[in-house]
Write a protein that holds these residues in place. Structure first.
Motif, PDB file in Angstrom:
ATOM      1  N   ILE A   1       0.825  -0.949  -0.167  1.00 38.07           N
ATOM      2  CA  ILE A   1       0.036  -0.089   0.016  1.00 38.07           C
ATOM      3  C   ILE A   1       0.880   1.299  -0.079  1.00 38.07           C
ATOM      4  O   ILE A   1       0.744   2.019  -0.860  1.00 38.07           O
ATOM      5  CB  ILE A   1      -1.007  -0.049   1.139  1.00 38.07           C
TER       6      ILE A   1
ATOM      7  N   TYR B   1      -4.797  -4.780   7.625  1.00 41.59           N
ATOM      8  CA  TYR B   1      -3.352  -4.374   7.359  1.00 41.59           C
ATOM      9  C   TYR B   1      -2.406  -4.881   8.063  1.00 41.59           C
ATOM     10  O   TYR B   1      -2.621  -5.351   9.372  1.00 41.59           O
ATOM     11  CB  TYR B   1      -3.178  -2.609   7.380  1.00 41.59           C
TER      12      TYR B   1
ATOM     13  N   LYS C   1      -1.521  -5.073   2.826  1.00 40.76           N
ATOM     14  CA  LYS C   1      -2.784  -5.513   2.842  1.00 40.76           C
ATOM     15  C   LYS C   1      -2.810  -7.014   3.568  1.00 40.76           C
ATOM     16  O   LYS C   1      -1.912  -7.713   3.184  1.00 40.76           O
ATOM     17  CB  LYS C   1      -3.702  -5.523   1.755  1.00 40.76           C
TER      18      LYS C   1
END
Length: 445
Positions: free
Chosen positions: A59, A339, A353
């Motif tokens: 991310i 997360y 993730k």
């Protein structure tokens, strides 16, 4: 007089959007669909392929530390707040949604060994290599006010780990010995010893608040009870455990990260052998953290990879790596189960993730239905060779691939040697040891 009319439910024929096609009524009688299994297999195969295509777990990166990241601490109630400590004694408070650093201050002279929030979440406590325990306010001070600790305790021994009680103003530290402290006192209220050089990590049980466990430098894992006068029991392994983590949903289960490239899940009611042995790493495992559901955990290793394991699985379901990421030093799983945060010795924090192909953001009802249908199909055809092959395939860096082949050769050679010794010895002289038993030296009480 009776009047018969025809009625239709608008939900059965109206379009949800202007670009949507009209709904067609279907008859789900299995006799009318002889090729249903073949169609579902094709859909399952396409679903597992699409899952690989959309698997983009990385991310973002949190930059700002000037030295390697040594430890992480999640806020107990705020998902957006994360604390990180570095090898140069610096602490940063991060805002995860905005990926910005809100506070930066020098807390200790030397490495930050641990950070823990107190029971009220108004303060957090840090320890470092300078043998001090400092308490800081969780709220950000005014612009003109410098960061100053609320309280400073000078310890007589080296400190390597800290863990706070869930509800009471008590915390435990480990180092040369294990100490219990009260927040209002500058001297430890209890000291636990078992004649070992040093303790590496300490964790309070999240379910049973009086129970905590430590990893020691003599390759042992020791259990303590705050209501008792001394340690309860310990198990000695062949190699040292670096970190441990309790299962948040099971009071009797914990997992430890070991130097022999494996992770071991124990039940404290029977420490003679682990319940599960989790393999796949090719170098020493440094840190481990459980998901809030207690069904999975994540581990970081010196082989520059992150692996996600099921609690009852021997092999990982996912492996994360990047070209820039170096040896892992700390790992954490967010409290919303979405997360994973990792810290490494090249001064960066990374956000991943928990499920690589999961779509972030709000899902429309039809998207949810389609995803649930795909998951059901993948589970239905999970044992099929083609679906199984695609689902378990993971690309790993070249150094991990070569090290894994080398380890496989070593294990096969050891197994062949043991079988030859057993075949040419007296019956019972060379006992057969399972993978769970061969890594344990003994258990002491």
């Amino acid at each position: 007089m009776k009047v018969k009319i025809l009625t239709r439910n608008p939900d059965e024929y109206l379009r949800e959007t202007k670009r949507d096609i009209y709904k067609v009524p279907r008859n789900f009688d299995p006799a009318l669909h002889p090729f249903e299994a073949a169609r579902e297999y094709t859909r399952a195969l396409n679903s597992v392929k699409l899952e690989k295509i959309f698997a983009k777990p990385f991310i973002g990166c949190l930059e700002g530390h000037r030295d390697g990241v040594s430890c992480l601490c999640k806020h107990p109630t705020q998902l957006s707040t994360l604390l990180s400590g570095a090898f140069d004694g610096e602490i940063k408070v991060w805002n995860l949604p905005q990926r910005t650093c809100e506070r930066t201050f020098l807390a200790h002279d030397g490495i930050i060994r641990g950070i823990a929030f107190n029971a009220t979440h108004e303060y957090f406590i840090t320890i470092g290599d300078d043998k001090t325990i400092k308490t800081w306010k969780a709220e950000k001070p005014m612009l003109s006010v410098e960061e100053e600790p609320v309280n400073t305790i000078i310890s007589k021994t080296i400190l390597t780990g800290i863990s706070h009680h869930k509800t009471e103003p008590i915390f435990a530290t480990c180092g040369e010995v294990c100490h219990l402290w009260e927040e209002t006192r500058n001297e430890p209220i209890r000291t636990f010893k078992w004649g070992i050089d040093s303790l590496l990590d300490i964790k309070y049980n999240p379910v049973q608040p009086n129970l905590f466990a430590t990893c020691a430098s003599d390759r042992s894992i020791i259990l303590y009870d705050a209501r008792d006068t001394g340690p309860l029991r310990r198990v000695i392994m062949k190699l040292r455990s670096n970190k441990l983590c309790w299962n948040p949903m099971e009071a009797v289960t914990f997992t430890c990260a070991n130097e022999d490239y494996n992770l071991y899940t124990y039940d404290i009611r029977n420490l003679k052998k682990p319940v599960y042995v989790h393999m796949d790493h090719v170098q020493a495992v440094i840190d481990v953290d459980y998901s809030p559901t207690g069904k999975e955990f994540v581990a970081g290793s010196y082989d520059k990879s992150i692996r996600i394991f099921g609690m009852d699985r021997e092999h990982c379901r996912e492996v994360y790596h990047t070209r820039r990421m170096q040896r892992l030093t700390c790992i954490g799983w967010s409290l919303d189960n979405k997360y994973i945060i990792s810290g490494s010795d090249e001064m960066n924090l990374r956000v991943w993730k928990a499920r690589a192909s999961e779509k972030l953001g709000v899902l429309k009802p039809r998207e949810k239905v389609a995803l649930n249908y795909s998951e059901a199909l993948k589970q239905k055809f999970a044992a099929h060779p083609q679906v199984k092959r695609i689902a378990r395939h993971r690309h790993v860096p070249k150094h991990i691939y070569n090290a894994r082949n080398e380890l496989r050769t070593i294990h096969q050679k050891m197994k062949r040697k043991e079988n030859n010794r057993r075949a040419h010895s007296k019956k019972g002289e060379v006992p057969f040891l399972s993978e769970k038993e061969r890594h344990i030296v003994r258990e002491d009480e």
